[in-house]
Design an enzyme around this catalytic site. Structure first.
Site, PDB file in Angstrom:
ATOM      1  N   THR A 130       0.831  -1.204   0.000  1.00 49.83           N
ATOM      2  CA  THR A 130       0.000   0.000   0.000  1.00 49.83           C
ATOM      3  C   THR A 130       0.865   1.254   0.000  1.00 49.83           C
ATOM      4  O   THR A 130       2.018   1.225   0.454  1.00 49.83           O
ATOM      5  CB  THR A 130      -0.887  -0.020   1.266  1.00 49.83           C
ATOM      6  N   ASP A 131       0.273   2.361  -0.466  1.00 45.99           N
ATOM      7  CA  ASP A 131       0.997   3.637  -0.395  1.00 45.99           C
ATOM      8  C   ASP A 131       1.062   4.160   1.042  1.00 45.99           C
ATOM      9  O   ASP A 131       1.793   5.106   1.329  1.00 45.99           O
ATOM     10  CB  ASP A 131       0.343   4.688  -1.316  1.00 45.99           C
ATOM     11  N   GLU A 132       0.279   3.537   1.942  1.00 45.63           N
ATOM     12  CA  GLU A 132       0.260   4.029   3.330  1.00 45.63           C
ATOM     13  C   GLU A 132       1.600   3.832   4.024  1.00 45.63           C
ATOM     14  O   GLU A 132       1.863   4.454   5.058  1.00 45.63           O
ATOM     15  CB  GLU A 132      -0.872   3.357   4.119  1.00 45.63           C
ATOM     16  N   TYR A 155      -1.448  -0.701  11.038  1.00 45.34           N
ATOM     17  CA  TYR A 155      -1.640  -1.354   9.730  1.00 45.34           C
ATOM     18  C   TYR A 155      -0.490  -1.013   8.783  1.00 45.34           C
ATOM     19  O   TYR A 155       0.173  -1.909   8.233  1.00 45.34           O
ATOM     20  CB  TYR A 155      -2.975  -0.923   9.111  1.00 45.34           C
ATOM     21  N   LYS A 159       2.497  -3.376   7.157  1.00 41.96           N
ATOM     22  CA  LYS A 159       2.710  -3.547   5.715  1.00 41.96           C
ATOM     23  C   LYS A 159       4.142  -3.124   5.350  1.00 41.96           C
ATOM     24  O   LYS A 159       4.799  -3.761   4.520  1.00 41.96           O
ATOM     25  CB  LYS A 159       1.695  -2.739   4.910  1.00 41.96           C
TER      26      LYS A 159
HETATM   27  N1  LIG Z   1      -8.009  -1.974  -0.208  1.00 47.85           N
HETATM   28  C1  LIG Z   1      -7.102  -1.099  -0.595  1.00 47.85           C
HETATM   29  O1  LIG Z   1      -7.430   0.065  -0.874  1.00 47.85           O
HETATM   30  C2  LIG Z   1      -5.657  -1.519  -0.744  1.00 47.85           C
HETATM   31  C3  LIG Z   1      -4.767  -0.648  -1.356  1.00 47.85           C
HETATM   32  C4  LIG Z   1      -3.426  -1.051  -1.519  1.00 47.85           C
HETATM   33  C5  LIG Z   1      -3.027  -2.291  -1.071  1.00 47.85           C
HETATM   34  N2  LIG Z   1      -3.920  -3.118  -0.461  1.00 47.85           N
HETATM   35  C6  LIG Z   1      -3.445  -4.441  -0.021  1.00 47.85           C
HETATM   36  O2  LIG Z   1      -4.115  -5.400  -0.818  1.00 47.85           O
HETATM   37  C7  LIG Z   1      -4.339  -6.591  -0.070  1.00 47.85           C
HETATM   38  C8  LIG Z   1      -5.810  -6.977  -0.118  1.00 47.85           C
HETATM   39  O3  LIG Z   1      -6.581  -5.895   0.407  1.00 47.85           O
HETATM   40  P1  LIG Z   1      -8.174  -6.004   0.462  1.00 47.85           P
HETATM   41  O4  LIG Z   1      -8.691  -4.619   0.583  1.00 47.85           O
HETATM   42  O5  LIG Z   1      -8.647  -6.886  -0.613  1.00 47.85           O
HETATM   43  O6  LIG Z   1      -8.360  -6.730   1.877  1.00 47.85           O
HETATM   44  P2  LIG Z   1      -9.531  -7.665   2.422  1.00 47.85           P
HETATM   45  O7  LIG Z   1      -9.531  -7.435   3.890  1.00 47.85           O
HETATM   46  O8  LIG Z   1     -10.782  -7.455   1.646  1.00 47.85           O
HETATM   47  O9  LIG Z   1      -9.018  -9.152   2.104  1.00 47.85           O
HETATM   48  C9  LIG Z   1      -7.988  -9.774   2.815  1.00 47.85           C
HETATM   49  C10 LIG Z   1      -8.110 -11.278   2.619  1.00 47.85           C
HETATM   50  O10 LIG Z   1      -7.009 -11.892   3.317  1.00 47.85           O
HETATM   51  C11 LIG Z   1      -7.513 -13.008   4.040  1.00 47.85           C
HETATM   52  N3  LIG Z   1      -6.644 -13.228   5.194  1.00 47.85           N
HETATM   53  C12 LIG Z   1      -6.483 -12.422   6.277  1.00 47.85           C
HETATM   54  N4  LIG Z   1      -5.621 -12.986   7.149  1.00 47.85           N
HETATM   55  C13 LIG Z   1      -5.200 -14.155   6.593  1.00 47.85           C
HETATM   56  C14 LIG Z   1      -4.296 -15.168   6.988  1.00 47.85           C
HETATM   57  N5  LIG Z   1      -3.647 -15.117   8.173  1.00 47.85           N
HETATM   58  N6  LIG Z   1      -4.089 -16.227   6.151  1.00 47.85           N
HETATM   59  C15 LIG Z   1      -4.748 -16.315   4.966  1.00 47.85           C
HETATM   60  N7  LIG Z   1      -5.636 -15.381   4.561  1.00 47.85           N
HETATM   61  C16 LIG Z   1      -5.862 -14.322   5.353  1.00 47.85           C
HETATM   62  C17 LIG Z   1      -8.935 -12.627   4.428  1.00 47.85           C
HETATM   63  O11 LIG Z   1      -9.727 -13.756   4.724  1.00 47.85           O
HETATM   64  C18 LIG Z   1      -9.392 -11.868   3.180  1.00 47.85           C
HETATM   65  O12 LIG Z   1      -9.965 -12.758   2.246  1.00 47.85           O
HETATM   66  C19 LIG Z   1      -3.821  -6.321   1.346  1.00 47.85           C
HETATM   67  O13 LIG Z   1      -2.534  -6.856   1.445  1.00 47.85           O
HETATM   68  C20 LIG Z   1      -3.777  -4.791   1.424  1.00 47.85           C
HETATM   69  O14 LIG Z   1      -2.766  -4.367   2.300  1.00 47.85           O
HETATM   70  C21 LIG Z   1      -5.231  -2.755  -0.280  1.00 47.85           C
END
Ligand SMILES: NC(=O)c1ccc[n+]([C@@H]2O[C@H](COP(=O)([O-])OP(=O)(O)OC[C@H]3O[C@@H](n4cnc5c(N)ncnc54)[C@H](O)[C@@H]3O)[C@@H](O)[C@H]2O)c1
Length: 342
Positions: A130-132, A155, A159
């Protein structure tokens, strides 16, 4: 090509599973199905590729070894994470557990498999971050791949730690990794605890729509399918060891975005008692350590990989609002699961 996608039952992961299957890839999803993940997100899958679901926690080394041995992936795309900033403030340790220890466990499993297979050239480990991790911007400037890390929340710190681990497994063991740092995503299947669904659902339920502080924090929004296209471009054409910043060049103040969503809802589902949903906007005590502004300079991925966002904000937001209007049951189930996990 067989892709192993961790977190494939979540918001971005399930969009990636769909896109990979549509492109004819075989996909193995690894997901622990926390409150944030659901197999509901993996129904009616498109494409010709096969999809296998493995109910596995990325902290479970033995289970990961079995997944690698059995499915022999050609690449890993790692999205599994605890992902909600507010929850990380209330309970940071599960974020350290999954995002830091879980990523290290996954890296070890991937490394063991890759080394035992004779270190094949084509293997890739794409880490989705993430950009965070970069902390906050002031009113000027943008994040890029050279911005120093300065995370603010548990968080983003977890990351950031995971990014460092991924780089270490590359420099120390030669694992062919790539890292992406993306801005805020929006779209269908985002958990109803996040800003855009929170706004839509509060409005439809005639509840106050909470906006932190004065709503002046700025985020760079990207439609989830554009993020997924970027991930596939990085996987297929990115340079090993490199980081790619991904963003929508689409900055909005939170309060403006919330009011825009209210206007979209006014047009689609007028308030039963008249008036505008915007009247429900309620400013609440700010999040501690709330970063002021995020914005991405995506010049590298644009010039090296030819990626650019394809979805205009109007079209993406309209599709998102319509999806939530049509999936109120999905939202209720997601909130029930969250409640049960407290
Ligand atoms: N949502 C955003 O805006 C955004 C932006 C940049 C990066 N990201 C990154 O993208 C990724 C996905 O984000 P998202 O918004 O889809 O999140 P989300 O919370 O919707 O999905 C996360 C998934 O990971 C699974 N999970 C959690 N802990 C686990 C574990 N210990 N073992 C196996 N599975 C596990 C959960 O069951 C879920 O299906 C993350 O790594 C997040 O940091 C998100």
């Amino acid at each position: 090509m067989t892709l192993l996608i961790t977190g494939g039952a979540g918001f971005i992961g399930s969009a990636l599973v769909r896109a990979a299957l549509s492109r004819g890839r075989d996909v193995v999803t690894v997901d622990a199905l926390t409150y944030a993940g659901t197999r509901d997100n993996l129904t009616d899958l498109p494409g010709r590729g096969t999809h296998t679901f493995c109910h596995v926690d990325i902290r479970d080394a033995a289970a990961l070894d079995r997944v690698f041995d059995r499915h022999r992936p050609t690449a890993v795309v790692h999205l599994a994470a605890e992902s909600h900033v507010d929850r990380s403030i209330d309970g940071p340790l599960s974020f350290v557990d999954t995002n830091v220890a879980g990523t290290a466990t996954l890296l070890q499993a991937a490394r063991g498999y890759w080394e035992a297979a004779g270190r094949p050239d084509g293997f890739r480990f794409v880490h989705v971050s993430t950009d965070e991790v970069f902390g906050t911007l002031g009113t000027e400037g943008l994040f890029d791949e050279d911005t120093p890390y300065a995370p603010s929340s548990p968080y983003s710190a977890s990351k950031a730690a995971s990014d460092h681990l991924v780089r270490a497994w590359h420099r120390t063991y030669g694992l062919p990794v790539l890292i992406t740092n993306c801005s805020n995503n929006y779209g269908p299947r985002q958990h109803p605890e996040k800003l855009i669904p929170v706004t839509i659902l509060a409005a439809l339920e005639e509840r106050p729509i909470p906006v932190y502080g004065r709503g002046e924090n700025v985020r760079d929004w990207l439609f989830v399918e554009d993020h997924v296209d970027a991930l596939l471009a990085v996987l297929e054409c990115g340079r090993v060891g490199r980081t790619y910043a991904v963003g929508g060049d689409n900055e909005w103040r939170n309060v403006d975005l919330v009011r825009h969503l209210c206007a979209l809802l006014d047009a689609r589902r007028p308030r039963p008692g008249g008036g505008t949903y915007g009247d429900l906007v309620t400013f609440v005590t700010d999040r501690p350590g709330h970063d002021e502004r995020y914005g991405i300079d995506a010049a590298r991925i644009r010039s090296e990989l030819g990626w650019r966002p394809a979805t205009p904000m109007d079209a993406g937001l309209a599709a998102t609002v319509d999806w939530y209007l049509d999936h109120r049951d999905w939202c209720r189930r997601r909130m029930d699961a969250r409640e049960a996990a407290q």
